[in-house]
Design a protein around this motif. Structure first.
Motif, PDB file in Angstrom:
ATOM      1  N   ALA A 113       0.863  -1.198   0.000  1.00 31.23           N
ATOM      2  CA  ALA A 113       0.000   0.000   0.000  1.00 31.23           C
ATOM      3  C   ALA A 113       0.893   1.239   0.000  1.00 31.23           C
ATOM      4  O   ALA A 113       0.602   2.239  -0.654  1.00 31.23           O
ATOM      5  N   PHE A 114       1.994   1.164   0.750  1.00 37.12           N
ATOM      6  CA  PHE A 114       3.028   2.194   0.667  1.00 37.12           C
ATOM      7  C   PHE A 114       4.091   1.658  -0.289  1.00 37.12           C
ATOM      8  O   PHE A 114       4.603   0.559  -0.094  1.00 37.12           O
ATOM      9  N   ASP A 115       4.388   2.403  -1.325  1.00 38.27           N
ATOM     10  CA  ASP A 115       5.363   1.909  -2.308  1.00 38.27           C
ATOM     11  C   ASP A 115       6.195   3.065  -2.864  1.00 38.27           C
ATOM     12  O   ASP A 115       5.700   3.892  -3.635  1.00 38.27           O
ATOM     13  N   PRO A 116       7.472   3.145  -2.453  1.00 38.04           N
ATOM     14  CA  PRO A 116       8.306   4.270  -2.915  1.00 38.04           C
ATOM     15  C   PRO A 116       8.698   4.171  -4.385  1.00 38.04           C
ATOM     16  O   PRO A 116       9.291   5.110  -4.910  1.00 38.04           O
ATOM     17  N   THR A 117       8.351   3.077  -5.070  1.00 38.78           N
ATOM     18  CA  THR A 117       8.600   3.024  -6.522  1.00 38.78           C
ATOM     19  C   THR A 117       7.411   3.594  -7.301  1.00 38.78           C
ATOM     20  O   THR A 117       7.271   3.372  -8.504  1.00 38.78           O
ATOM     21  N   ILE A 118       6.577   4.363  -6.599  1.00 39.71           N
ATOM     22  CA  ILE A 118       5.382   4.961  -7.201  1.00 39.71           C
ATOM     23  C   ILE A 118       5.730   6.062  -8.219  1.00 39.71           C
ATOM     24  O   ILE A 118       4.846   6.569  -8.929  1.00 39.71           O
ATOM     25  N   GLY A 119       7.017   6.440  -8.299  1.00 38.70           N
ATOM     26  CA  GLY A 119       7.478   7.563  -9.127  1.00 38.70           C
ATOM     27  C   GLY A 119       6.851   7.690 -10.519  1.00 38.70           C
ATOM     28  O   GLY A 119       6.375   8.775 -10.879  1.00 38.70           O
ATOM     29  N   PRO A 120       6.854   6.614 -11.335  1.00 35.98           N
ATOM     30  CA  PRO A 120       6.295   6.768 -12.687  1.00 35.98           C
ATOM     31  C   PRO A 120       4.836   7.227 -12.683  1.00 35.98           C
ATOM     32  O   PRO A 120       4.422   8.013 -13.543  1.00 35.98           O
ATOM     33  N   LEU A 121       4.071   6.746 -11.702  1.00 36.32           N
ATOM     34  CA  LEU A 121       2.664   7.158 -11.621  1.00 36.32           C
ATOM     35  C   LEU A 121       2.529   8.597 -11.140  1.00 36.32           C
ATOM     36  O   LEU A 121       1.678   9.351 -11.629  1.00 36.32           O
ATOM     37  N   VAL A 122       3.386   8.976 -10.184  1.00 37.72           N
ATOM     38  CA  VAL A 122       3.371  10.362  -9.686  1.00 37.72           C
ATOM     39  C   VAL A 122       3.672  11.304 -10.851  1.00 37.72           C
ATOM     40  O   VAL A 122       2.994  12.321 -11.050  1.00 37.72           O
ATOM     41  N   ASN A 123       4.674  10.935 -11.648  1.00 37.09           N
ATOM     42  CA  ASN A 123       5.041  11.777 -12.795  1.00 37.09           C
ATOM     43  C   ASN A 123       3.925  11.830 -13.831  1.00 37.09           C
ATOM     44  O   ASN A 123       3.659  12.868 -14.428  1.00 37.09           O
ATOM     45  N   LEU A 124       3.273  10.690 -14.051  1.00 34.35           N
ATOM     46  CA  LEU A 124       2.215  10.609 -15.052  1.00 34.35           C
ATOM     47  C   LEU A 124       1.036  11.526 -14.692  1.00 34.35           C
ATOM     48  O   LEU A 124       0.539  12.267 -15.537  1.00 34.35           O
ATOM     49  N   TRP A 125       0.606  11.465 -13.441  1.00 33.28           N
ATOM     50  CA  TRP A 125      -0.534  12.282 -13.011  1.00 33.28           C
ATOM     51  C   TRP A 125      -0.150  13.760 -12.855  1.00 33.28           C
ATOM     52  O   TRP A 125      -0.976  14.635 -13.108  1.00 33.28           O
ATOM     53  N   GLY A 126       1.066  13.990 -12.395  1.00 29.43           N
ATOM     54  CA  GLY A 126       1.547  15.368 -12.234  1.00 29.43           C
ATOM     55  C   GLY A 126       0.735  16.204 -11.255  1.00 29.43           C
ATOM     56  O   GLY A 126       0.685  17.438 -11.383  1.00 29.43           O
ATOM     57  N   ILE A 127       0.108  15.547 -10.295  1.00 31.46           N
ATOM     58  CA  ILE A 127      -0.761  16.283  -9.366  1.00 31.46           C
ATOM     59  C   ILE A 127       0.067  17.263  -8.532  1.00 31.46           C
ATOM     60  O   ILE A 127       1.123  16.909  -8.012  1.00 31.46           O
ATOM     61  N   GLY A 128      -0.403  18.489  -8.476  1.00 30.21           N
ATOM     62  CA  GLY A 128       0.341  19.522  -7.758  1.00 30.21           C
ATOM     63  C   GLY A 128       1.280  20.284  -8.677  1.00 30.21           C
ATOM     64  O   GLY A 128       1.938  21.221  -8.257  1.00 30.21           O
ATOM     65  N   THR A 129       1.357  19.884  -9.943  1.00 24.74           N
ATOM     66  CA  THR A 129       2.178  20.623 -10.907  1.00 24.74           C
ATOM     67  C   THR A 129       1.248  21.241 -11.959  1.00 24.74           C
ATOM     68  O   THR A 129       0.050  20.963 -11.992  1.00 24.74           O
ATOM     69  N   ASP A 130       1.826  22.032 -12.861  1.00 17.65           N
ATOM     70  CA  ASP A 130       0.976  22.629 -13.895  1.00 17.65           C
ATOM     71  C   ASP A 130       0.712  21.640 -15.043  1.00 17.65           C
ATOM     72  O   ASP A 130       0.063  21.976 -16.032  1.00 17.65           O
ATOM     73  N   LYS A 131       1.231  20.398 -14.885  1.00 14.59           N
ATOM     74  CA  LYS A 131       1.005  19.378 -15.915  1.00 14.59           C
ATOM     75  C   LYS A 131      -0.002  18.324 -15.461  1.00 14.59           C
ATOM     76  O   LYS A 131      -0.103  17.255 -16.070  1.00 14.59           O
ATOM     77  N   ALA A 132      -0.738  18.639 -14.416  1.00 12.89           N
ATOM     78  CA  ALA A 132      -1.692  17.653 -13.874  1.00 12.89           C
ATOM     79  C   ALA A 132      -2.768  17.334 -14.902  1.00 12.89           C
ATOM     80  O   ALA A 132      -3.292  18.220 -15.571  1.00 12.89           O
ATOM     81  N   ARG A 133      -3.070  16.037 -15.071  1.00 12.52           N
ATOM     82  CA  ARG A 133      -4.104  15.634 -16.024  1.00 12.52           C
ATOM     83  C   ARG A 133      -4.533  14.200 -15.710  1.00 12.52           C
ATOM     84  O   ARG A 133      -3.850  13.481 -14.979  1.00 12.52           O
ATOM     85  N   ILE A 134      -5.648  13.795 -16.289  1.00  9.32           N
ATOM     86  CA  ILE A 134      -6.076  12.404 -16.135  1.00  9.32           C
ATOM     87  C   ILE A 134      -5.436  11.591 -17.259  1.00  9.32           C
ATOM     88  O   ILE A 134      -5.733  11.820 -18.429  1.00  9.32           O
ATOM     89  N   PRO A 135      -4.574  10.660 -16.913  1.00 10.12           N
ATOM     90  CA  PRO A 135      -3.916   9.877 -17.965  1.00 10.12           C
ATOM     91  C   PRO A 135      -4.887   8.852 -18.562  1.00 10.12           C
ATOM     92  O   PRO A 135      -5.930   8.557 -17.971  1.00 10.12           O
ATOM     93  N   SER A 136      -4.519   8.308 -19.718  1.00 13.39           N
ATOM     94  CA  SER A 136      -5.348   7.246 -20.312  1.00 13.39           C
ATOM     95  C   SER A 136      -5.087   5.942 -19.563  1.00 13.39           C
ATOM     96  O   SER A 136      -4.065   5.791 -18.889  1.00 13.39           O
ATOM     97  N   ASN A 137      -6.028   5.001 -19.713  1.00 11.04           N
ATOM     98  CA  ASN A 137      -5.848   3.695 -19.060  1.00 11.04           C
ATOM     99  C   ASN A 137      -4.562   3.024 -19.501  1.00 11.04           C
ATOM    100  O   ASN A 137      -3.890   2.357 -18.729  1.00 11.04           O
ATOM    101  N   LYS A 138      -4.260   3.203 -20.770  1.00 12.91           N
ATOM    102  CA  LYS A 138      -3.054   2.581 -21.326  1.00 12.91           C
ATOM    103  C   LYS A 138      -1.794   3.123 -20.644  1.00 12.91           C
ATOM    104  O   LYS A 138      -0.889   2.375 -20.291  1.00 12.91           O
ATOM    105  N   GLU A 139      -1.773   4.447 -20.487  1.00 11.24           N
ATOM    106  CA  GLU A 139      -0.620   5.058 -19.823  1.00 11.24           C
ATOM    107  C   GLU A 139      -0.497   4.560 -18.386  1.00 11.24           C
ATOM    108  O   GLU A 139       0.597   4.283 -17.899  1.00 11.24           O
ATOM    109  N   ILE A 140      -1.641   4.470 -17.725  1.00 21.38           N
ATOM    110  CA  ILE A 140      -1.618   4.019 -16.337  1.00 21.38           C
ATOM    111  C   ILE A 140      -1.117   2.581 -16.259  1.00 21.38           C
ATOM    112  O   ILE A 140      -0.260   2.252 -15.436  1.00 21.38           O
ATOM    113  N   GLU A 141      -1.603   1.749 -17.152  1.00 13.94           N
ATOM    114  CA  GLU A 141      -1.150   0.346 -17.188  1.00 13.94           C
ATOM    115  C   GLU A 141       0.359   0.261 -17.374  1.00 13.94           C
ATOM    116  O   GLU A 141       1.042  -0.506 -16.710  1.00 13.94           O
TER     117      GLU A 141
END
Ligand code: AMP
Ligand code: MG
Length: 349
Positions: A113-141
């Motif tokens: 549930a806690f996972d410090p390898t979450i980086g790629p997902l954090v970057n993809l969502w960009g929450i808190g940055t000016d690049k925040a967006r909802i990624p596609s399912n494919k990108e999330i996968e």
């Protein structure tokens, strides 16, 4: 007060030091303020202490931790590990090594549930940055495939870390502030301070009691209210209280909130029925990792986990305005906001 931004990924972090002495309180307290801008970091100091040097030392240490562990700085140790993903191991300081090792310990304890390898997902969502967006399912996968704490290769002897797959990235945003709070306390204590409170973006650390000998009274943030509005007050002596919530960083589309605590199994912001989770214990690094983890786990699994851990207490706030407390915190929590209701008395529901 000291405002420290731990890079764009972490909340604008606030370090508030009200340092005072049990004995000297009335006669020798002086207020000192200072402001700095360093490496994208705002630092403002307001100190109630004749010992400004101790504050400076503490702030310097926090700056050092940021420069080692920020995922946004390519030259930080975490930046170097991420840059070498899929290629090579990177030798790092004992500071960063210990934080990564501790992060992986909490990953195991919480079954990911806690996972410090979450980086790629954090970057993809960009929450808190000016690049925040909802990624596609494919990108999330695609990003999800790279998230797995079990793949991180630690070499204790070499003090090195390797991410075996290209595209993997560590993000210590869920734990580094806790480590910083522990370090701030260690430095204050080593310099003879017996009474202090440190606030790093919602990670509260107390040292000793208040100067008058009473416990520190800490407000637990109302997840739906403005900043500094509380659901209740907890009393702490020499302990830390760390809250994770969906109100810290988010964006909204179509009335739906997308916030910064991601579920490593779905790749989406966690929707566990919680508005916030607060952990109370001695070590802030533990509280930080666990508050993020139990926020993902939700009330039932989170409560079960925390009740199985000695010396750790929790306050859960659910999206139906109910508050659930672990047994050890009931006596020390005072509800102040009548919109919420304390639902249990620490017994399992
Ligand atoms: P916190 O505010 O301590 O709950 O930490 C949230 C931050 O930790 C996010 O902004 C991300 O940088 C990172 N993070 C998000 N989801 C997770 C997760 N499931 N496990 C570990 N770190 C996470
Ligand atoms: Mg955390």
């Amino acid at each position: 007060m000291v405002y420290v931004r731990f890079g764009a990924r972490l909340l604008a972090a606030v370090l508030m030091l009200a340092v005072s002495y049990l004995v000297l309180t009335a006669c020798s307290q002086s207020e000192q303020t200072a402001e700095e801008y360093l490496m994208g970091t705002y630092v403002t100091l307001k100190v109630y202490s004749p010992q400004a040097a101790v504050i400076e030392k503490t702030v310097e240490r926090l700056r050092e931790i940021e420069n080692l562990m920020s995922a946004n700085l390519p030259e930080s140790e975490v930046g170097l590990i991420n840059g070498a993903a899929g290629k090579s191991a990177v030798k790092i300081s004992s500071d960063t090594f210990n934080v990564i090792e501790t992060a992986l310990y909490y990953s195991q304890l919480t079954n990911g549930a806690f996972d410090p390898t979450i980086g790629p997902l954090v970057n993809l969502w960009g929450i808190g940055t000016d690049k925040a967006r909802i990624p596609s399912n494919k990108e999330i996968e695609r990003s999800l495939r790279l998230v797995d704490y079990r793949t991180v290769i630690l070499d204790k002897e070499q003090q090195s870390v390797k991410l075996p797959y290209a595209g993997q990235a560590l993000d210590l945003g869920g734990i580094a502030k806790g480590y910083a709070a522990d370090e701030a306390k260690r430095i204050l204590k080593a310099n003879g301070i017996t009474s202090a409170i440190v606030n790093i973006g919602g990670n509260i650390m107390t040292l000793g009691t208040r100067p008058d000998g009473n416990p520190w009274r800490i407000g637990v943030q109302d997840p739906l209210g403005p900043r500094n509005s509380y659901i209740g007050i907890i009393q702490l002596i020499d302990e830390t209280a760390v809250t994770s919530g969906n109100y810290e960083r988010y964006f909204e589309i179509g009335g739906k909130r997308y916030h910064h605590i991601l579920n490593p199994f779905t790749g989406y912001p966690s929707r566990s029925g919680l508005l916030s989770a607060t952990i109370i214990t001695k070590r802030s690094i533990a509280a930080d990792a666990l508050s993020t983890a139990v926020y993902v786990l939700g009330l039932d699994r989170g409560m079960e986990l925390v009740e199985s851990l000695p010396g750790i207490e929790a306050i859960f706030v659910t999206d139906d305005f109910k508050i659930y407390l672990t047994k050890g915190i009931i006596q020390r929590f005072d509800l102040t906001n009548p919109e919420y209701k304390v639902e249990n008395s620490g017994q399992n529901k």
